[in-house]
Design a protein around this motif. Structure first.
Motif, PDB file in Angstrom:
ATOM      1  N   GLU A  61       2.256  -7.769 -10.487  1.00  0.00           N
ATOM      2  CA  GLU A  61       1.813  -7.027  -9.312  1.00  0.00           C
ATOM      3  C   GLU A  61       2.317  -5.585  -9.375  1.00  0.00           C
ATOM      4  OE1 GLU A  61       1.813  -8.410  -4.897  1.00  0.00           O
ATOM      5  OE2 GLU A  61       3.625  -7.197  -5.168  1.00  0.00           O
ATOM      6  N   LEU A 107       1.975  -1.986  -6.954  1.00  0.00           N
ATOM      7  CA  LEU A 107       1.523  -1.337  -5.733  1.00  0.00           C
ATOM      8  C   LEU A 107       1.802   0.155  -5.840  1.00  0.00           C
ATOM      9  CD1 LEU A 107       2.994  -3.842  -3.091  1.00  0.00           C
ATOM     10  CD2 LEU A 107       0.687  -3.821  -4.064  1.00  0.00           C
ATOM     11  N   ARG A 121       6.513 -11.817   3.159  1.00  0.00           N
ATOM     12  CA  ARG A 121       5.210 -11.923   2.546  1.00  0.00           C
ATOM     13  C   ARG A 121       4.605 -13.316   2.477  1.00  0.00           C
ATOM     14  NH1 ARG A 121       4.679  -8.295  -2.566  1.00  0.00           N
ATOM     15  NH2 ARG A 121       2.539  -8.878  -2.141  1.00  0.00           N
ATOM     16  N   TYR A 165      -3.721  -0.760  -6.497  1.00  0.00           N
ATOM     17  CA  TYR A 165      -3.008  -2.025  -6.649  1.00  0.00           C
ATOM     18  C   TYR A 165      -3.628  -2.810  -7.802  1.00  0.00           C
ATOM     19  CZ  TYR A 165      -7.076  -3.947  -4.246  1.00  0.00           C
ATOM     20  OH  TYR A 165      -8.365  -4.288  -3.908  1.00  0.00           O
ATOM     21  N   ASN A 221      -1.366 -11.841   1.033  1.00  0.00           N
ATOM     22  CA  ASN A 221      -0.524 -10.941   0.252  1.00  0.00           C
ATOM     23  C   ASN A 221       0.514 -10.215   1.104  1.00  0.00           C
ATOM     24  OD1 ASN A 221      -1.829 -11.025  -2.523  1.00  0.00           O
ATOM     25  ND2 ASN A 221      -3.587 -10.498  -1.234  1.00  0.00           N
ATOM     26  N   ILE A 226       0.709  -7.078   1.974  1.00  0.00           N
ATOM     27  CA  ILE A 226       1.197  -5.860   1.340  1.00  0.00           C
ATOM     28  C   ILE A 226       1.165  -4.704   2.325  1.00  0.00           C
ATOM     29  CG2 ILE A 226       0.486  -6.600  -0.972  1.00  0.00           C
ATOM     30  CD1 ILE A 226      -1.851  -4.650  -0.768  1.00  0.00           C
ATOM     31  N   LEU A 283      -2.452  -8.712  -7.779  1.00  0.00           N
ATOM     32  CA  LEU A 283      -2.098  -9.443  -6.567  1.00  0.00           C
ATOM     33  C   LEU A 283      -2.282 -10.944  -6.781  1.00  0.00           C
ATOM     34  CD1 LEU A 283      -3.767  -7.269  -3.775  1.00  0.00           C
ATOM     35  CD2 LEU A 283      -1.436  -7.126  -4.657  1.00  0.00           C
TER      36      LEU A 283
END
Length: 266
Positions: free
Chosen positions: A26, A28, A156, A254, A232, A234, A257
């Motif tokens: 992942e 971000l 999360r 991103y 997710n 996020i 995920l």
């Protein structure tokens, strides 16, 4: 800029859950901008958060999460910033084991190292600025006490329906020689437009980080965050007031995920 990076690393810290979402691969990416009354909204920096797999010398698997904030090249002549935060998490117990930070902001440098001892409920920290000798301290550790990046993942795997609108709560964040309280309130669901990314269904939180131990919030950091209303969870957008104007950070990209980003409106 530094306090906003901390905000981004904290923004998902809203519930001391045992099950945390660490997903290797992942990535971000965020853009950071500054806005004031007589100053246009200008992008000044980036933040990237990357999760990967690592291991101890004995082969025991770990999750490794790196958060890095940098000034955009256009502004480095004015103020060169590079802040890097790294945490290693026990992949089986889902608890942080070690944390490191390396902060470089203009002529200012700062390093810190945390070692968690969960069996004895304590944490050992050491830190220094520039080339000064290291200072160190040992503090009591609770289930809710973690470094900024570990806190980032704490929310999360929660279900949105578990939050109660307007209900306050508190977490604790380890910072060198002290433990600060992070207070937050869930403000409800909201549709939020993210620059260059579209519109998202979000969960909105108002957060306040105290400046010292217990509840001294007179000069702490205040910020509002919007996270994706999907599995997710996020961070999508963060806004934090500063002495003159405000600083915003928003998701700019991103990948990797674990779940589809189903909160994005078609």
């Amino acid at each position: 800029m530094k306090r906003l990076l901390f905000s981004i690393l904290l923004l998902a810290a809203a519930s001391p859950l045992a099950a945390q979402l660490y997903h290797p691969g992942e990535v971000l990416d965020y853009r950071v901008s500054y806005k004031a009354k007589m100053f246009p909204n200008t992008e000044v920096g980036t933040v990237e958060i990357v999760t990967s797999i690592d291991s101890l010398p004995d082969g025991k698997p770990l999750y490794k999460v790196v958060g890095a904030g940098r000034t955009l090249p256009t502004y480095r002549w004015f103020f060169n910033l590079e802040d890097i935060y790294t945490v290693w998490i026990d992949a089986e117990r889902l608890r942080p084991l070690r944390f490191e930070s390396d902060i470089r902001e203009g002529d200012y440098t700062f390093q810190s190292f945390y070692t968690y001892d969960w069996d004895n409920a304590r944490i050992d920290t050491r830190w220094r600025s520039r080339q000064n000798p290291y200072e160190q301290r040992q503090m009591e550790l609770t289930q809710q006490s973690m470094d900024p990046i570990a806190l980032f993942f704490n929310l999360r795997s929660a279900e949105a329906d578990d939050f109660r609108e307007g209900e306050p709560a508190t977490l604790r964040m380890v910072l060198q020689d002290t433990i600060r309280d992070l207070r937050f309130r869930y403000l409800g669901r909201e549709t939020k437009k993210i620059r260059n990314m579209g519109r998202f269904r979000t969960l909105k939180f108002e957060c306040e980080l105290g400046s010292t131990e217990e509840f001294s919030f007179t000069d702490g950091t205040v910020f509002t965050i919007w996270i994706s209303d999907d599995k997710n969870k996020i961070p999508l957008y963060i806004e934090s007031p500063v002495r003159i104007g405000s600083i915003q950070a928003y998701l700019s990209g991103y990948k990797g995920l674990k779940y589809p980003l189903s909160s994005r409106d078609k």
